[in-house]
Motif scaffolding. Structure first.
Motif, PDB file in Angstrom:
ATOM      1  N   GLU A  63     -91.084  75.338 -23.515  1.00 30.37           N
ATOM      2  CA  GLU A  63     -90.141  76.391 -23.135  1.00 30.37           C
ATOM      3  C   GLU A  63     -89.044  76.534 -24.183  1.00 30.37           C
ATOM      4  OE1 GLU A  63     -87.437  77.777 -19.293  1.00 30.37           O
ATOM      5  OE2 GLU A  63     -88.689  75.977 -19.164  1.00 30.37           O
ATOM      6  N   GLU A  66     -90.130  78.650 -27.025  1.00 27.98           N
ATOM      7  CA  GLU A  66     -90.294  80.071 -26.739  1.00 27.98           C
ATOM      8  C   GLU A  66     -89.177  80.909 -27.354  1.00 27.98           C
ATOM      9  OE1 GLU A  66     -92.569  82.134 -24.280  1.00 27.98           O
ATOM     10  OE2 GLU A  66     -93.640  80.716 -25.561  1.00 27.98           O
ATOM     11  N   HIS A  67     -87.969  80.370 -27.380  1.00 28.14           N
ATOM     12  CA  HIS A  67     -86.814  81.130 -27.860  1.00 28.14           C
ATOM     13  C   HIS A  67     -86.099  80.426 -29.011  1.00 28.14           C
ATOM     14  CE1 HIS A  67     -87.426  83.551 -24.283  1.00 28.14           C
ATOM     15  NE2 HIS A  67     -87.355  82.454 -23.545  1.00 28.14           N
ATOM     16  N   ALA A  98     -93.696  76.590 -34.611  1.00 28.65           N
ATOM     17  CA  ALA A  98     -92.626  77.455 -34.116  1.00 28.65           C
ATOM     18  C   ALA A  98     -91.537  77.690 -35.161  1.00 28.65           C
ATOM     19  CB  ALA A  98     -92.010  76.849 -32.855  1.00 28.65           C
TER      20      ALA A  98
END
Length: 235
Positions: A63, A66-67, A98
């Motif tokens: 999670e 994700e950002h 990422a």
């Protein structure tokens, strides 16, 4: 200040220089606990903190990714536990995919050989074969803040790591701190060069004068003396 510019400048600095800069700037020196070391010696990292409080499952890391901002550093809070590892090769691979620049763990890692092969800088308290054996309830705010030792670390913090360990500084003060650190570095380099050419550090900092001054004023500190003569060996 752009992170790429800070990375360029950090290449000629150490976390020790920046810790001394914090002292000079009147900021708390926020270091990860002393056992925090790079999985691969010589590893260095710099980037904004991406906090994640681990409770037994990797979903909190996924999670966070994700950002996550490119170049960020995943800061994992596992409470400093030494009875389980909380980050392995898959999490590190995903962090690299990422666009992160590294991982700092207040806790343990595993899959050491694979992490070395991946090459992303990872700092932790050490390694242990076992992963989490249980899953706890999700922590409110677990992606907003991580606790590392005695410090609360969030997205407003910049994470720096090298062979001395990990340091956290406020990103908003980074430019000022880097400039102070560069001045400290340059002074120390000049002092080292002078020692090598035969002028002792005691001579450079006029240590005999300090002893005389302290005799007259027992409250006189060496740090105050260093400031008066332009020394930088303690801050």
């Amino acid at each position: 200040m752009e992170h790429e510019e800070l990375r360029r400048r950090f290449a000629t600095l150490t976390t020790a220089h920046l810790a001394d800069a914090c002292v000079r700037a009147g900021l708390p020196v926020r270091c990860a606990p002393s056992g925090t070391r790079a999985v691969v010696p010589g590893g260095r990292l710099l980037g904004p903190a991406i906090p994640a409080r681990h409770v037994g499952s990797v979903d909190v890391f996924l999670e966070a990714f994700e950002h996550a901002v490119s170049g960020g550093v995943l800061v994992v809070d596992n409470g400093g536990r030494l009875d389980e590892s909380c980050v392995g090769d898959l999490v590190v691979l995903e962090a690299r995919a990422a666009g992160l620049s590294g991982v700092v763990i207040w806790g343990l890692h595993r899959d050491t050989a694979d992490i070395r092969e991946i090459g992303l800088p990872v700092f932790s308290l050490g390694s242990l074969p076992t992963g989490p054996l249980s899953v706890g309830p999700r922590v409110d705010g677990g992606l907003a803040e991580a606790i590392v030792g005695t410090w609360r670390i969030g997205p407003a913090d910049l994470v720096l790591g090298d062979d001395d360990g990990v340091l956290f500084v406020p990103a908003a003060r980074a430019g000022e701190l880097f400039t102070l650190a560069e001045g400290i570095r340059d002074t120390e380099r000049r002092q080292a060069d002078r020692i090598r050419t035969g002028e002792s550090l005691r001579e450079q900092v006029r240590f005999a004068d300090f002893l005389v001054a302290r005799e007259a004023d027992p409250a006189r500190t060496f740090r105050a003396h260093l400031r008066s003569v332009g020394g930088a060996i303690e801050e």
